[in-house]
Design an enzyme around this catalytic site. Structure first.
Site, PDB file in Angstrom:
ATOM      1  CD  GLU A  40       2.119  11.076 -14.990  1.00 21.27           C
ATOM      2  OE1 GLU A  40       1.208  10.271 -15.302  1.00 21.27           O
ATOM      3  OE2 GLU A  40       2.192  11.598 -13.857  1.00 21.27           O
ATOM      4  CB  SER A  64      20.543   0.362  -4.438  1.00 17.56           C
ATOM      5  OG  SER A  64      20.126   0.134  -5.756  1.00 17.56           O
ATOM      6  CG  HIS A  74      12.462   7.200  -1.397  1.00 17.49           C
ATOM      7  ND1 HIS A  74      13.760   7.656  -1.277  1.00 17.49           N
ATOM      8  CD2 HIS A  74      12.559   5.891  -1.746  1.00 17.49           C
ATOM      9  CE1 HIS A  74      14.596   6.661  -1.536  1.00 17.49           C
ATOM     10  NE2 HIS A  74      13.902   5.586  -1.820  1.00 17.49           N
ATOM     11  CB  SER A  75      11.341   5.734  -5.323  1.00 16.23           C
ATOM     12  OG  SER A  75      10.596   4.740  -4.631  1.00 16.23           O
TER      13      SER A  75
END
Lengths: 357, 471
Positions: free
Chosen positions: B148, B234, B363-364
């Site tokens: 959020e 990453s 996923h993100s």
């Protein structure tokens, strides 16, 4: 055949050795023993010393167990055991990744890539992992104990995949160091410094010199500092900058130029990243001319970085444009090698046209 | 001749079966052995010899010809090749591309949170179980609130772990704090379990001056040397060969610890997966490889990722012991990871665990997974296959957890997180000098020059630069 080699078939007198070059060592070495060694033997000695002085150091890569395809790792497995000196599967990304893991745990990992031409599968591990390991973790972790050794450069018959000089790719990566020795004595000291430097280092060894170069190498443990260039020949008309095997060729050009009354100053950069700008700058401010020579293709080669930097710092002192005598913009060819290479005469021509600009 | 020859094989086979003379009956052997004469190499004479031997039931014939009966069950004679002895067969048979049955999934709890009778599992105490549940619930709250926060623009990016709480927490619970963890990026639960505070998570997401990573990386790229959790990066799968090196180091130091590394289903397609497993196996390194097979690599379903029976079958290809586990069953994950860890440490070998699960979240925050998968599918997994609810039922059934505990936990977690976020948001970013430090152990000359130059620039034209950074 000699022309194809384009160099000397006899054992080379390494540049700088006959000109009283300063040898920086950690101890006074006048009375220390020296031995006539070729490049692979000097590297072998450095590796023996590295493993001897740090029980948490490891040497591994393809075929290093029996001594390596260039004999640089001879005797190490027998002496230090197969737990510390071992063959790996044929997988460069695995070799470097495994090395990063070992180094991250505080060990020294001296990994060998069999030919610099095969380093690319490990490029992700080197650039995205090793180079950024400390920075991205906020210095909670580091892999400074990692040293990657690889033979590079022309060998007379190597073609596309046994002759490459990939240093420029690595010089563009903040977080690693790139070191290239010119001779046996330099190699031993620079390799020990690289292994002990708390940062990951890529160490390119001029394979042409493995047997060809012979020099008196002190037998003791000594280190040559990184990021310090060395003026190996003093002069006043033009500064030449190079590294590795190319310095031999450049020195011959300097000798020829001297016969024609041109006094050349020759600098061995030794460490390409981070490089010693101050030494080169001081020299060019004196001579007013700069020539850079490397085997790697001219476009995007490391000579471009040196040229741009010196231009920024010495613009008003320059009497002529910076000259670059480099490999051609082609894959490294086999039968055309003598045409591709930045030969002594190409350098001599460039010296003359720069001086006569 | 040809007809006779064609039938001979059938005769031999039926004789073999009916008369149980497999030891005596012979078959053609074309291997280049000096003992053979030319006549012996012809099928006809070989067959005649075998008939002779059958009649006389003589083993002398068998020895003389040095011929073998070859079947799948018996390797009477072997061939030497580098790599050891091999039986051989004249039957040309391809190993099928898949087994008739998929590798089954190890599970302990059924979907209603009841222990399946006769399950193998390592018992979990009340204290441990409650802690596991609390952490799974906290992880859920953390995921929700940070997600959020990103939507509100307070942090730039976030990755949730929704649906994979059991893999995260149960695996962490099964490890020792000395085990070195090399995560991918969907395992913050392991860090949470080890003691990383909600404030520390928030600091990294905001990249403020208290961030251990000094603000250098995107949110969720946590790292903690204190908790033996390597900093997230990453690139996918790069941690796998590194884990092999870490494991090897632990082995050489004779530590009672192993490397534990995580990867998703997608990551197993990377070359580093092959490199990591092969190195760990060859070097006999104590590494536990945990693959979270959650069905999706961003928008790429596993059917587009590989054609094998998932990941578990790949272990044997590397000589690695493997298991497939129900990743949404906390008790099964706990037992499997605990066992794998013991094996890795005591036997000094790698182990592969494939944890079957489902990525309920996107996923993100840069992804909207309803674009490539059915909303129904997501709902189903979220509601009916929820690992947290499943474990909760078991904990509740044991009388270890109540609804009161539940609401207290969730509201506390929520409160702490909101406070942590508010605090993180207010704090300054790291000082500008941290842009230049840690590239090397010591700042190099060119970095010192660049820092000086940048400092001057920022002082001269501060309006070009964001606030909150001390120069």
């Amino acid at each position: 055949m000699a022309s194809l080699l384009g160099r000397f078939c006899r054992k080379l007198v390494v540049p700088g050795s006959a000109h009283g070059s300063r040898m920086v060592s950690t101890t006074s070495c006048d009375s220390e023993a020296v031995k006539s060694l070729n490049l692979y033997s000097a590297i072998n000695q450095a590796l023996h010393i590295a493993l001897e002085t740090d029980p948490r150091s490891y040497v591994f890569g393809e075929d290093v167990g029996f001594g390596g395809v260039f004999r640089c790792t001879t005797g190490l497995a027998e002496r230090f055991g197969k737990n510390r000196v071992f063959n790996t599967p044929l997988c460069e990304q695995g070799i470097v990744g495994f090395g990063i893991g070992l180094a991250a745990m505080g060990n020294r990992a001296v990994v060998e890539i069999q030919f610099a031409d095969y380093i690319y599968p490990a490029f992700d591990q080197i650039v995205n992992e090793a180079a950024k390991f400390r920075y991205r973790s906020g210095n909670q972790f580091n892999c400074g104990g990692l040293t990657i050794r690889a033979p590079y450069g022309a060998v007379g018959h190597g073609g596309h995949y046994h002759s490459q000089s990939p240093e420029a790719f690595f010089c563009h990566v903040p977080g690693i160091k790139v070191v290239i020795p010119r001779s046996p004595r330099e190699a031993k000291g620079l390799l020990l410094s690289s292994i002990r430097d708390p940062n990951p280092v890529v160490f390119f060894e001029p394979k042409w010199l493995y047997r060809q170069a012979v020099e008196e190498v002190p037998e003791h443990d000594y280190m040559i500092p990184l990021s310090q260039a060395e003026v190996i020949r003093e002069g006043s008309d033009i500064t030449l900058v190079g590294w590795g095997a190319q310095l031999t060729v450049m020195e011959q050009a300097c000798l020829d130029a001297e016969k024609e009354g041109i006094s050349c100053e020759l600098i061995d950069l030794k460490t390409l990243l981070p490089w010693d700008k101050e030494t080169v700058e001081a020299s060019v401010k004196k001579t007013g001319r700069l020539l850079i020579s490397h085997e790697a293709p001219i476009t995007g080669g490391f000579g471009a970085e040196i040229s741009a930097t010196i231009l920024e710092r010495c613009f008003l002192k320059l009497e002529a444009p910076v000259s670059r005598v480099c490999g051609l913009d082609t894959p490294f060819p086999l039968v055309f090698e003598p045409f591709y290479m930045p030969t002594k005469n190409k350098i001599l021509n460039a010296i003359k046209s720069t001086v006569n600009y | 001749m040809a007809i006779w020859f064609a039938r001979s094989r059938n005769i031999v086979s039926s004789l073999r079966h009916n008369l149980n003379l497999s030891g005596i009956l012979s078959k053609r052997d074309y291997s280049p052995r000096p003992a053979f004469t030319n006549s012996q190499l012809s099928s006809r004479s070989v067959f005649l010899d075998s008939i002779t031997s059958l009649r006389h039931e003589s083993t002398a014939v068998e020895k003389q010809h040095d011929l073998v009966q070859q079947s799948d069950e018996e390797d009477v004679q072997e061939l030497d090749f580098p790599g050891g002895k091999l039986g051989y067969t004249s039957e040309m048979k391809f190993i099928p591309e898949s087994s008739p049955k998929r590798v089954p999934c190890y599970r302990v709890l059924d979907e209603d949170g009841r222990i399946i009778s006769d399950s193998d599992f390592i018992p979990v105490s009340e204290q441990l179980a409650v802690r596991m549940y609390e952490q799974m619930a906290t992880l859920q709250v953390m995921d929700h609130i940070f997600y959020e926060a990103q939507r509100q623009g307070r942090i730039s990016f976030f990755i949730t772990t929704v649906g994979e709480e059991a893999v995260n927490i149960a695996s962490a619970a099964a490890l020792s704090p000395d085990d070195v963890v090399l995560p991918q990026y969907r395992e913050p639960g392991v860090l949470l379990w080890r003691g990383f505070t909600l404030q520390e998570f928030a600091n990294q997401c905001f990249g403020n001056k208290a961030d251990h990573g000094k603000g250098r990386q995107m949110p969720v790229h946590y790292g903690s040397n204190r908790y033996n959790y390597f900093t997230v990066s990453s690139p996918i799968a790069t941690q796998l060969p590194q884990a092999a090196g870490v494991g090897y180091s632990l082995k050489m130091e004779k530590k009672n610890a192993c490397a534990v590394t995580f990867i998703g289903d997608g990551g197993t397609s990377e070359g580093d997966f092959h490199a990591g497993l092969n190195f760990a196996a060859v070097m006999e390194a104590p590494v536990v490889f945990i693959c979270r097979n959650n069905g999706w690599a961003i928008s790429t379903h596993i059917s587009e990722q590989f054609r094998s029976d998932g990941i578990v079958v790949k272990g044997q290809a590397y000589g690695i012991r493997s298991i497939r586990v129900d990743g949404n069953d906390a008790l099964a994950v706990y037992s499997a990871v605990r066992s794998a860890r013991e094996m890795a440490v005591t036997e000094q070998r790698p182990v592969l665990i494939e944890a079957m699960t489902y990525r309920v979240g996107h996923h993100s925050t840069s992804d909207d997974s309803t674009k490539y998968r059915a909303a129904d599918e997501i709902q189903y997994w979220k509601m009916s296959r929820n690992p947290v609810n499943r474990f909760k039922k078991w904990v509740e059934d044991n009388g270890w957890w109540s609804e009161e505990d539940e609401s207290k936990l969730r509201s506390n977690a929520r409160k702490q997180l909101l406070q942590a976020i508010q605090a993180s948001e207010k704090w300054d970013k790291p000082p500008l000098t941290e842009l230049f430090s840690d590239v090397y152990d010591v700042k190099t000359k060119n970095l010192e020059e660049q820092e000086l130059g940048l400092r001057e620039l920022v002082e001269k034209q501060p309006q070009d630069y964001p606030p909150g950074f001390h120069i």
